[in-house]
Design a protein around this motif. Structure first.
Motif, mmCIF file in Angstrom:
data_model
loop_
_atom_site.group_PDB
_atom_site.id
_atom_site.type_symbol
_atom_site.label_atom_id
_atom_site.label_comp_id
_atom_site.label_asym_id
_atom_site.label_seq_id
_atom_site.Cartn_x
_atom_site.Cartn_y
_atom_site.Cartn_z
ATOM 1 N N ARG A 194 4.784 -10.751 6.125
ATOM 2 C CA ARG A 194 4.605 -9.411 6.678
ATOM 3 C C ARG A 194 3.183 -9.252 7.192
ATOM 4 O O ARG A 194 2.252 -9.852 6.660
ATOM 5 C CB ARG A 194 4.873 -8.339 5.628
ATOM 6 N N PRO A 243 1.235 -5.945 7.770
ATOM 7 C CA PRO A 243 0.890 -4.525 7.876
ATOM 8 C C PRO A 243 -0.425 -4.349 8.618
ATOM 9 O O PRO A 243 -1.311 -5.195 8.538
ATOM 10 C CB PRO A 243 0.776 -4.083 6.415
ATOM 11 N N VAL A 274 -4.197 -1.899 5.028
ATOM 12 C CA VAL A 274 -3.780 -1.842 3.628
ATOM 13 C C VAL A 274 -4.822 -1.107 2.804
ATOM 14 O O VAL A 274 -5.990 -0.992 3.201
ATOM 15 C CB VAL A 274 -3.554 -3.252 3.033
ATOM 16 N N THR A 295 0.160 0.668 2.098
ATOM 17 C CA THR A 295 0.044 0.178 3.469
ATOM 18 C C THR A 295 0.040 1.342 4.448
ATOM 19 O O THR A 295 0.549 2.430 4.150
ATOM 20 C CB THR A 295 1.216 -0.755 3.834
ATOM 21 N N GLU A 340 1.017 1.830 8.563
ATOM 22 C CA GLU A 340 1.509 1.284 9.825
ATOM 23 C C GLU A 340 1.100 2.235 10.930
ATOM 24 O O GLU A 340 1.449 3.423 10.916
ATOM 25 C CB GLU A 340 3.027 1.124 9.788
ATOM 26 N N GLN A 344 9.814 -0.733 9.319
ATOM 27 C CA GLN A 344 8.676 -1.578 8.972
ATOM 28 C C GLN A 344 8.021 -1.097 7.687
ATOM 29 O O GLN A 344 7.719 -1.889 6.787
ATOM 30 C CB GLN A 344 7.640 -1.553 10.107
ATOM 31 N N ASN A 345 7.811 0.202 7.596
ATOM 32 C CA ASN A 345 7.239 0.779 6.386
ATOM 33 C C ASN A 345 8.130 0.484 5.182
ATOM 34 O O ASN A 345 7.647 0.161 4.095
ATOM 35 C CB ASN A 345 7.073 2.286 6.573
ATOM 36 N N TYR A 405 7.574 -3.007 3.898
ATOM 37 C CA TYR A 405 6.353 -3.121 3.102
ATOM 38 C C TYR A 405 6.555 -2.515 1.713
ATOM 39 O O TYR A 405 6.066 -3.060 0.713
ATOM 40 C CB TYR A 405 5.184 -2.429 3.809
ATOM 41 N N SER A 418 3.306 5.212 0.567
ATOM 42 C CA SER A 418 2.859 4.504 1.774
ATOM 43 C C SER A 418 2.686 5.500 2.912
ATOM 44 O O SER A 418 3.014 6.686 2.768
ATOM 45 C CB SER A 418 3.864 3.409 2.159
#
Length: 462
Positions: free
Chosen positions: A188, A190, A193, A234, A236, A332-333, A336, A352
């Motif tokens: 991955r 990200p 972070v 994380t 994004e 995507q989130n 993570y 997140s």
């Protein structure tokens, strides 16, 4: 960034096991509203961990999110920092947020620090190429964190200098973060972070000044790969709009209400339809509701679309918008979040963030539900963003969702003593035999070797 893993694995649907079918009274069943990754996690070795294989299941985990007003989300997170969130009334939580907003307001308006933060935010607004927005965003956040360390809010623990617990934002793109899942490795990337100062400094802690870490080191990709056990959260970042409004001359504590289309993020409705896990049942409420069509991160035009250029390769002008396998930011989130859950033992929840243009969205995920906080405009509503950063700075391991019984600190692998029973357990969470759970909602069993002198003695006595 797009995520890649194990390109040699063929696309397959998890096999149906008749003994574990939905009609079996004795078989395991998916938790309601969690038929996504709860199914695929058991068959990681079959589907591999390529994005196009796993994303549909993660999408099912996040598509039925609950909504929460921005101030309500901040109130709840602030209350958790006090260590007695269950004992605070609604009025007390509201008063706590009001107190925190007033405490951070001088940082937004007065002195050189305020001008420095505004300068970084102005650079963020003027930069429309997404990867170039990471540095000014991180600089603004870390500059604020440095100043917030001096702020005291009644009821919130005071800042303590501790490189293991003090956090900062660090650019992670384009350095991958790897993790093993049932003999398969995920990769991955990200964008940003949240890590401890100790993690950011790495092996060169004695050679680097803190100010250098906050303003220089953290604004570049790390030289060494981060580990998911070290990542608290994380972010994004997406940049569909080309131009953003500059910070105001003076900030107030009033909430800047976003437009209806920007209030919450929504997944685009995939016309081809997500893959349906074999042996699962449809999630309740999966039909699109009116609010699901409100904010789909659609750029106003192709010319104004913020692009993220691919690095390396022969086609330097190719962007990730051209990549058909690239998932939606919400998915995507979710990927993570699943990685952070899998990296820890009995993690209770994950917090997140997604940044879309000048809005930041807080996501709170536990094994039962997913909650999205309404948008906070961190450029126009800087006080609320600073309160969010204050929360991140003052949260302990428990507030980040880590289970202190099995994991007194991130990445822990060693002996623990079970309270009241005086049973010692030596956890080998780094063993290759460990079976992780890759998912957000539903079952979350993690299997790993354990040694115990007390239990061994009992077995010999028997």
């Amino acid at each position: 960034m797009a995520d890649n893993a194990d390109a040699t694995v063929r696309d397959k649907t998890p096999p149906r096991n008749s003994a574990l079918s939905a009609d079996s009274e004795t078989g395991l069943k998916s938790t309601p509203l969690a038929v996504g990754s709860a199914i695929v996690s058991e068959h990681i070795s079959t589907v591999g961990l390529k994005v196009k294989n796993v994303s549909p299941w993660i999408a099912r985990d996040v598509q039925n999110f609950e909504k929460c007003e921005a101030d309500t989300m901040l109130q709840e997170l602030l209350a958790r920092c006090t260590g007695r969130s269950q004992n605070l009334s609604v009025n007390e939580k509201s008063k706590l947020l009001e107190t925190a907003l007033n405490a951070v307001l001088p940082i937004c308006n007065v002195g050189a620090v305020a001008q420095e933060i505004k300068g970084h935010l102005t650079n963020f607004c003027d930069t429309n190429l997404e990867p170039l927005t990471y540095a000014p965003f991180v600089k603004a956040a870390n500059c604020a964190l440095r100043e917030l360390s001096k702020v005291n809010v009644q009821g919130i623990p005071a800042f303590k200098v501790d490189e293991k617990t003090n956090v900062l934002l660090h650019v992670s793109d384009t350095m991958p973060i790897y993790q093993d899942h049932q003999d398969k490795q995920s990769e991955r990337k990200p964008d940003v972070v949240v890590v401890s100062h100790q993690t950011a400094l790495g092996t060169k802690a004695h050679e680097t000044q803190e100010s250098q870490v906050l303003t220089e080191t953290a604004c570049k990709s790390p030289k060494d790969n981060f580990q998911w056990t070290d990542v608290r959260s994380t972010l994004e970042l997406k940049r569909p709009r080309k131009f953003l409004t500059h910070p105001p001359s003076v900030y107030k504590t009033d909430y800047i209400v976003p437009s209806p289309s920007a209030q919450y993020m929504e997944c685009r409705k995939d016309t081809s339809g997500p893959a349906k896990p074999t042996g699962s049942t449809p999630a309740t409420g999966s039909a699109q509701t009116p609010h699901e069509a409100s904010n789909e991160l659609r750029p106003s035009s192709q010319s104004s679309r913020g692009v993220k250029r691919k690095r390396g390769g022969n086609n330097e002008d190719r962007t990730e918008e051209d990549d058909p396998t690239k998932p939606h930011p919400i998915v995507q989130n979710g990927l993570y979040v699943a990685e952070m859950f899998a990296a820890h033992i009995a993690r209770q929840h994950v917090i997140s963030f997604i940044v879309n243009n000048d809005y930041i969205y807080i996501w709170f995920c536990d094994r039962e539900t997913t909650i999205q906080g309404a948008a906070i405009n961190f450029v126009q509503d800087l006080p609320r963003w600073l309160v969010l950063l204050l929360i991140m700075q003052r949260m302990g391991y428990e507030q980040w969702g880590l289970n202190r019984v099995f994991e007194p600190e991130p990445g822990f692998s060693g002996k623990v003593m079970v309270e009241d029973t005086q049973i010692d357990l030596e956890l080998d969470v780094k063993s290759k035999e460990r079976v992780t759970h890759f998912g957000i909602r539903g079952r979350a069993t993690t299997v790993f070797p354990v040694k115990s002198e007390a239990l061994s003695d009992r077995q010999r006595d028997a």
